[in-house]
Design an enzyme around this catalytic site. Structure first.
Site, mmCIF file in Angstrom:
data_model
loop_
_atom_site.group_PDB
_atom_site.id
_atom_site.type_symbol
_atom_site.label_atom_id
_atom_site.label_comp_id
_atom_site.label_asym_id
_atom_site.label_seq_id
_atom_site.Cartn_x
_atom_site.Cartn_y
_atom_site.Cartn_z
ATOM 1 N N SER A 13 65.053 85.162 24.024
ATOM 2 C CA SER A 13 65.056 85.951 24.746
ATOM 3 C C SER A 13 66.262 87.685 24.472
ATOM 4 C CB SER A 13 64.782 85.794 25.879
ATOM 5 O OG SER A 13 66.343 84.774 26.558
ATOM 6 N N ASP A 23 69.986 90.105 35.207
ATOM 7 C CA ASP A 23 69.437 88.951 36.097
ATOM 8 C C ASP A 23 70.273 87.784 36.223
ATOM 9 O OD1 ASP A 23 69.066 88.005 33.109
ATOM 10 O OD2 ASP A 23 66.294 88.086 33.700
ATOM 11 N N HIS A 82 70.705 87.310 31.193
ATOM 12 C CA HIS A 82 70.849 88.770 30.144
ATOM 13 C C HIS A 82 70.873 89.033 30.662
ATOM 14 C CE1 HIS A 82 66.726 86.598 30.119
ATOM 15 N NE2 HIS A 82 66.786 86.192 28.655
#
Length: 381
Positions: free
Chosen positions: A40, A343, A346
């Site tokens: 991610s 968050d 990240h």
């Protein structure tokens, strides 16, 4: 030979050797494309296309809508593309309006180097582990080469000759450690690190035999500094966290992974004689930011911008939850650019930009060359 002349000649030769070893003076590389593999941290829409779309407010501060990325805007891989004058990478798994002329992104959120015997719906593990990503690349290369013969399709496909001069980037390994800690515990995970590193090396070797020549490999960041890892910490024992609130044990495992990865990259240079391989110390860049947030204009690095986390109640970024009969939304903070963490897992666009500026110059790379010269092989120092 006069001793003074000999001394001057020796210095000149030494400086020449230094130029060869460090890449100074080399012509800038012309990368026609980027092919990225990762999780991610560099996913530009893969997992969003394959499963559930990334919700708002992700993407709000640059794309002004969700754009397949977890964060308020651009990722490090986006800043790499900008720096090299290339468009942002389309996700390989996204079939809608994708343009692969200048590369493709095989990364997906939750991806690991080693295959995991879990599903996305259990613990967020992507089914697209690194070996699957490289198989996707094989299919992409074969199919695009075949379709390129059709003139009507050429504008959105890479030229066959570009695969050998493209930049191949890696940013993966974080999820192997985080999920390894959950499933195996630190001692067993430590014994598994050599296999994890070797599987990354296998992926590099595989791409090399498919024609890839330039590799830009990120190590993993300070996982212990991700705020999500401190949610359950209550009155930690002395030494459990460092002076910045990072979990020491998690960071120690990341450092060991990085040490083994760097050693393996050194061996790969001997095994793949035509490859130019750059090892990038992203850990150092991220930890430098976390340890100097105030000086760099950021808030406490453990403070999360998007989502609501109070005690044992967690409303994740972009999610809605009913608490005591009232709907609670995990929205974004008023000033994302002042935060390091988006968050809890990240980084924000501002933090990614800061980190990208540190690594693109090559000051945190081995060999210490800027990304614009990464195609050149360099003699060992």
């Amino acid at each position: 030979m006069d001793s003074l002349v000999f001394t001057k000649l020796f210095i000149l030769l030494a400086l020449s050797a230094s130029v060869v070893a460090t890449g100074k003076g080399s012509k800038p590389c012309v990368f026609p494309a980027i092919y990225n593999f990762g999780d991610s941290n560099s996913d530009t829409g893969g997992i969003s296309a394959a499963f559930m779309p990334v919700p708002a407010p992700n993407g709000q501060d640059f794309f002004h809508k969700p754009a397949g990325r977890v964060g308020d805007g651009r990722l490090i891989v986006d800043f790499i593309a900008e720096h090299l004058g290339l468009p942002y990478l389309s996700a390989y798994l996204d079939s809608l309006d994708s343009n692969f002329r200048h590369g493709a992104n095989f990364a997906t959120g939750g991806s690991t180097i080693r295959r995991q015997n879990e599903t996305m719906f259990q613990n967020g593990i992507s089914p697209f582990s690194l070996d699957i990503q490289t198989l996707h690349f094989d299919q992409f290369q074969l199919r695009s080469n075949d379709l390129y013969s059709q003139e009507s399709r050429r504008s959105r496909l890479p030229r066959p000759i570009d695969f050998s001069t493209a930049l191949y980037t890696f940013d993966i390994g974080q999820d192997d450690i985080t999920h390894g800690l959950r499933k195996l515990g630190a001692p067993q995970l430590r014994t598994a690190l050599p296999d994890i590193v070797n599987q990354l090396a296998t992926a590099v070797t595989h791409l090399y035999h498919r024609g890839a020549r330039t590799f830009w490999i990120h190590n993993t960041g300070p996982i212990g500094c991700l705020p999500v890892n401190s949610f359950s910490i209550r009155s930690p024992k002395p030494g459990f966290v460092d002076q910045f609130g990072c979990v020491r044990g998690h960071n120690e495992l990341a450092i060991e992974f990085n040490r083994q990865l760097k050693d393996r990259v050194t061996k790969l240079r001997a095994e793949l004689p035509l490859a130019a391989i750059t090892y990038v110390d992203v850990y150092a860049a991220k930890y430098n930011l976390i340890s100097s947030t105030k000086d760099q204009g950021f808030m406490n690095p453990l403070k999360i911008c998007c989502g609501r986390h109070e005690g044992n109640v967690h409303v994740w970024c972009g999610q809605r939850t009913i608490i005591n009969g009232t709907e609670v939304y995990g929205g974004a903070c008023a000033a994302p650019s002042a935060h390091v963490s988006w968050d809890g897992m990240h980084y924000t666009q501002a933090a990614n930009h800061w980190i990208a500026n540190q690594i693109l110059s090559g000051s945190m790379s081995d060999p210490p060359i800027p990304i614009s010269q990464a195609c050149h092989r360099h003699a060992p120092m």
